[in-house]
Design an enzyme around this catalytic site. Structure first.
Site, PDB file in Angstrom:
ATOM      1  CG  ASP A 132     -87.762  16.029  51.376  1.00 16.26           C
ATOM      2  OD1 ASP A 132     -88.537  16.964  51.443  1.00 16.26           O
ATOM      3  OD2 ASP A 132     -86.774  16.014  50.604  1.00 16.26           O
TER       4      ASP A 132
ATOM      5  CE  LYS B  16     -43.851 -20.697  37.993  1.00 16.36           C
ATOM      6  NZ  LYS B  16     -42.588 -20.461  37.293  1.00 16.36           N
ATOM      7  CD1 TRP B  17     -52.710 -23.736  39.070  1.00 17.56           C
ATOM      8  CD2 TRP B  17     -52.959 -25.388  40.548  1.00 17.56           C
ATOM      9  NE1 TRP B  17     -53.912 -24.338  38.821  1.00 17.56           N
ATOM     10  CE2 TRP B  17     -54.086 -25.357  39.715  1.00 17.56           C
ATOM     11  CE3 TRP B  17     -52.902 -26.347  41.559  1.00 17.56           C
ATOM     12  CZ2 TRP B  17     -55.157 -26.242  39.865  1.00 17.56           C
ATOM     13  CZ3 TRP B  17     -53.965 -27.222  41.712  1.00 17.56           C
ATOM     14  CH2 TRP B  17     -55.075 -27.167  40.867  1.00 17.56           C
ATOM     15  CG  ASP B  18     -47.664 -21.526  34.675  1.00 25.50           C
ATOM     16  OD1 ASP B  18     -48.375 -20.511  34.586  1.00 25.50           O
ATOM     17  OD2 ASP B  18     -46.563 -21.642  34.114  1.00 25.50           O
TER      18      ASP B  18
ATOM     19  CG  ASN C  52     -48.492 -20.898  30.901  1.00 23.48           C
ATOM     20  OD1 ASN C  52     -48.065 -19.783  31.175  1.00 23.48           O
ATOM     21  ND2 ASN C  52     -48.017 -21.992  31.462  1.00 23.48           N
TER      22      ASN C  52
ATOM     23  CG  ASP D  64     -43.734 -15.315  32.563  1.00 26.57           C
ATOM     24  OD1 ASP D  64     -43.499 -15.831  33.668  1.00 26.57           O
ATOM     25  OD2 ASP D  64     -44.396 -15.883  31.668  1.00 26.57           O
TER      26      ASP D  64
ATOM     27  CD1 TRP E  31     -47.073 -13.087  29.907  1.00 26.13           C
ATOM     28  CD2 TRP E  31     -45.790 -12.253  28.268  1.00 26.13           C
ATOM     29  NE1 TRP E  31     -45.878 -13.761  29.921  1.00 26.13           N
ATOM     30  CE2 TRP E  31     -45.071 -13.274  28.924  1.00 26.13           C
ATOM     31  CE3 TRP E  31     -45.182 -11.584  27.203  1.00 26.13           C
ATOM     32  CZ2 TRP E  31     -43.791 -13.641  28.553  1.00 26.13           C
ATOM     33  CZ3 TRP E  31     -43.904 -11.952  26.834  1.00 26.13           C
ATOM     34  CH2 TRP E  31     -43.219 -12.976  27.509  1.00 26.13           C
TER      35      TRP E  31
ATOM     36  CB  CYS F 176     -47.646 -19.104  38.232  1.00 22.80           C
ATOM     37  SG  CYS F 176     -46.778 -18.656  36.713  1.00 22.80           S
TER      38      CYS F 176
HETATM   39  C1  DGJ Z   1     -45.154 -19.394  32.547  1.00 22.01           C
HETATM   40  C2  DGJ Z   1     -44.580 -19.039  33.881  1.00 22.01           C
HETATM   41  O1  DGJ Z   1     -44.881 -17.731  34.204  1.00 22.01           O
HETATM   42  C3  DGJ Z   1     -43.076 -19.268  33.843  1.00 22.01           C
HETATM   43  O2  DGJ Z   1     -42.510 -18.874  35.047  1.00 22.01           O
HETATM   44  C4  DGJ Z   1     -42.817 -20.717  33.551  1.00 22.01           C
HETATM   45  O3  DGJ Z   1     -43.273 -21.506  34.611  1.00 22.01           O
HETATM   46  C5  DGJ Z   1     -43.473 -21.124  32.251  1.00 22.01           C
HETATM   47  N1  DGJ Z   1     -44.871 -20.768  32.234  1.00 22.01           N
HETATM   48  C6  DGJ Z   1     -43.329 -22.595  32.016  1.00 22.01           C
HETATM   49  O4  DGJ Z   1     -44.028 -23.038  30.939  1.00 22.01           O
END
Ligand code: DGJ
Length: 738
Positions: A62, A483-485, A487, A555, A206, A533
């Protein structure tokens, strides 16, 4: 029926195979959360008035559900203790609110009332955003409105019965005549009445992504978050809330995960009554979405999975949901080509001839694709320049990417490239031409990270130009894989093109911009294999998996470090999504030397590939690649499609790591064991297998005899071999007739 509704009691019950989720509307029109847990009656198609009444008494009580008299007298207390489907600020709910708006007169108190519902067959798309999909599931939409501010809220729930998953998202509509600024719109709110709960989250850094961390939920707030503009290495947008005595194999576990790749907040909060409020959504940091009259804001999807078979059950539900209802494209259910990536082989120091020589050698070993990593464009000989100038460096690649790619194909391999579309170096032609295309507060100083600035990808003209450049290379050279990074984290998050009152939209627009570009890429090139990535595994989230079926996991390619990274990642994400390569030793990150076989075995638990110079490694390692290629072809279907069971982990056992994968039909299984540190007098370790058919008989490939599933799971097996530090062993099981 996955959704049962009782109109009289205004009660909604969502059923998966093993769970029920119940929503009720109070007499005053508040939308409340009544229950989430083991599946409860009534089953079937209908919820009769009697059933609803019964549930209401049991679950609502309730205080919670129907106390209109109380409300008039003591609204504050009611609001403070009510279990809300979507918590609101200002009337006495002092827990974390889900929505925050300023519609012209400062921050408002918000009071939303039930306005009706609809059910949909299948699941609508979230326009411009990643989301789970299904034509077969059912969706419930609850409509609520704020009468004063003329805001409408729609709560969406899609029910995936087989996977014990319910996914949720929220839409907010401005039905008024003036602008409203939404300063937060969370996607999920889940109130638990039971306060004794544990919490599992994934933390990292990282090169040390997604370590599993369990603790009990204490008083007050505990949260994980990212304000880095990406989901991040540091915290993954995932939480499991579980019974304190839940284990890997037993107990109730609620997993939540955010289908989004930018800033997020996920928080549990234990209040004075010992109740827990859980919220998940876009982080309110620097978020202010301008909603003009008639506009709708859609908050991203959050996924909830339920397990009554412990943490392992939750993991397998996530895996099934993502493999079947999130990942798309032609590689969704297919074996991925074994690739060799030149990053750790050459870094920036390569040219066409060098890559051809790697391709030549790799082809002879059974490797199927060469990926050219960073350094092929502009004047990029180190990481200080040329991001944005997506044109081949003719000194390194005479005749361009096309000639290189053709040569790789002539040698029998597919061909892929690396790109980092969201970034620009100050030393680049792109930046010299368009200095105002970066994120920046007016003309103020901008933080560089890895020598680069962040492009304002939320702006169409910026996206279009970058996309055009990358499209041209992919098209001309008939690229098979990208591979599309990404950073660096986002900083200085302001747009030169946005009005003052739209700067709070820049973070989210950035993420939407990335999604739009990736969607274009996979739509324009439906056969392309995209791998995301972000400095390793900085954007490993379900949002990215909607566009790419695999993501580079870390990495850190050291096999021993990878045991924990991949184990943590597999807590939520299928093995088929984890980019994993065999690299050279001593390992470039940890300087550790591990056996080549162990490196292969660990990479086998992900997408599998190589990241070394095959022309320079020892002859015996080259020979081993041939065996590893066979091993991959033998086991990849099982690993990609099977059920994953954690058996022993390094932090718990301290000496070894072990997991297994069992095929859905339980006909075959594979055990992966790595002895990390040997010790004397250890008596042989017994490994209790999991997930087998109790009554079936199995033959193990490393010993005589056949054993019942029950024996293998109860008594366990001894590991023969793998006696040295870092030595691994695979054991394959096949069902046999006896
Ligand atoms: C970070 C990625 O994790 C690596 O595998 C590599 O592609 C470097 N960048 C390249 O700059």
């Amino acid at each position: 029926m996955a959704i049962q509704i009782n109109e009289k009691q205004k009660m909604f019950k969502l059923d998966t195979k093993k769970s029920s989720y119940v929503i009720g509307v109070s007499a005053d029109g508040y939308v409340g959360h009544m229950y989430y847990g083991d599946r409860i009656q009534p089953d079937g198609n209908e919820m009769s008035d009697e059933d609803a009444e019964c549930l209401s008494v049991l679950l609502g009580g309730d205080r919670d559900h129907c106390i209109p008299a109380y409300i008039e007298r003591d609204k504050l207390n009611f609001v403070d203790t009510f279990s809300w489907e979507y918590g609101m600020p200002g009337y006495g709910d002092f827990r974390e609110p889900c929505l925050d708006a300023d519609c012209g007169s400062g921050k408002e108190a918000l009071e939303f009332f039930y306005d009706g519902y609809e059910t949909l067959k299948g699941k609508p798309e979230l326009e411009g955003m990643p989301a789970t999909y299904s034509d077969d599931c059912q969706t419930l939409v609850i409509h609520m409105s704020e009468p004063d501010l003329k805001l409408g809220v729609e709560l969406y729930y899609s029910v995936f019965e087989e996977e014990d998953a319910i996914t949720r998202w929220v839409k907010v509509k401005n039905n008024s005549e003036r602008n409203c600024y939404l300063d937060r719109v969370f996607s999920l709110c889940l109130d638990f009445r039971e306060g004794e709960r544990d919490l599992i989250t994934l933390h990292g850094a990282w090169g040390r992504e997604r370590k599993i961390y369990r603790r009990s939920i204490g008083e007050g707030k505990q949260s994980i978050s990212s304000v880095r503009g990406v989901s991040s290495h540091q915290e993954n947008p995932f939480m499991a809330i579980l019974e304190p005595d839940a284990t890997e194999d037993r107990g109730r576990v609620y997993g939540i995960n955010f289908v989004y790749s930018g800033n997020f907040l996920a928080q549990v909060e234990k209040n004075q009554f010992g109740h827990i409020r859980t919220v998940m959504g876009i982080h309110p940091h620097h978020f202010s979405w301008k909603l003009q009259p008639g506009e709708i804001f859609t908050a991203p999807e959050a996924v909830m999975v339920f397990s009554d078979t412990g943490i392992g059950g939750m993991t397998r539900n996530f895996h099934d949901l993502y493999r079947g209802h999130l990942i798309r494209g032609s590689y969704r259910d297919k074996k991925r080509p074994i690739l060799i990536n030149n990053w750790e082989a050459t870094y920036f120091d390569f040219d066409t001839e060098k890559l051809w020589s790697i391709a030549e050698e790799a082809a002879g070993l059974g490797i199927e694709m060469l990926v050219m990593d960073d350094g092929w464009f502009g004047r990029r000989n180190d990481d200080s320049r040329s991001l944005g100038d997506w044109f081949a460096n003719e000194e390194k690649l005479p005749g361009g990417v096309k000639r290189l790619a053709d040569g790789v194909r002539e040698r029998g391999l597919k061909f892929g490239i690396w790109v980092e579309p969201e970034m620009v170096n100050p030393d680049s032609d792109l930046f010299r031409e368009h200095p105002d295309w970066i994120l920046q507060y007016r003309d103020r100083d901008v933080s560089r990270g890895r020598n680069q600035y962040v492009l304002d990808i939320g702006r169409k003209e910026v996206r279009d130009e970058i996309y055009k450049r990358i499209y041209t290379v992919v098209k001309e050279a008939e690229i098979d894989y990208v591979k599309w990074d990404m950073n660096r984290s986002l900083t200085n998050v302001a747009s030169h093109a946005a009005a003052q009152d739209e700067q709070g939209m820049v973070y989210h627009r950035f993420v939407l911009g990335v999604y739009e570009m990736q969607n274009r890429l996979v739509t324009d090139f439906p056969e392309l294999l995209l791998e995301n990535c972000s400095s390793g595994g900085g954007r490993f989230d379900p949002g990215m998996l909607y566009y790419s079926p695999q993501i580079w996991c870390s990495d850190d390619t050291d096999a021993i470090e990878r045991l924990e990274i991949q184990r943590g990642t597999a807590m939520v994400y299928p093995l088929s999504t984890m980019g994993a390569h065999v690299s050279d030793c001593p390992n470039h990150a940890t300087h550790r030397t591990t056996p080549f076989d162990t490196r292969g075995q660990v990479a086998l638990g992900g997408t599998f590939g190589y990241e070394l110079d095959v022309t320079r490694i020892a002859r015996e390692d080259r020979e081993k690649i041939k065996d590893q290629v066979q091993m991959y072809h033998k086991y990849n279907d099982l690993i990609r499609e099977g059920d994953y069971y954690r058996i022993a982990s390094l932090p718990e056992k301290r000496y070894y790591d072990c997991y297994m994968v069992v095929s859905k039909d339980k006909e075959e299984a594979l055990v992966s064991f790595v002895r990390v540190v040997n010790r004397i007098c250890r008596w042989n370790d017994r490994i209790k297998l999991k997930g087998l058919d109790e009554d079936a008989w199995y033959k193990l490939d490393d010993r005589e005899g056949v054993f019942s599933g029950k024996m293998l799971m109860s008594a366990g097996i001894e590991i023969h071999g793998a006696d040295k530090d870092f030595e691994g062993k695979l054991i394959s099981l096949k069902r046999v007739l006896r």
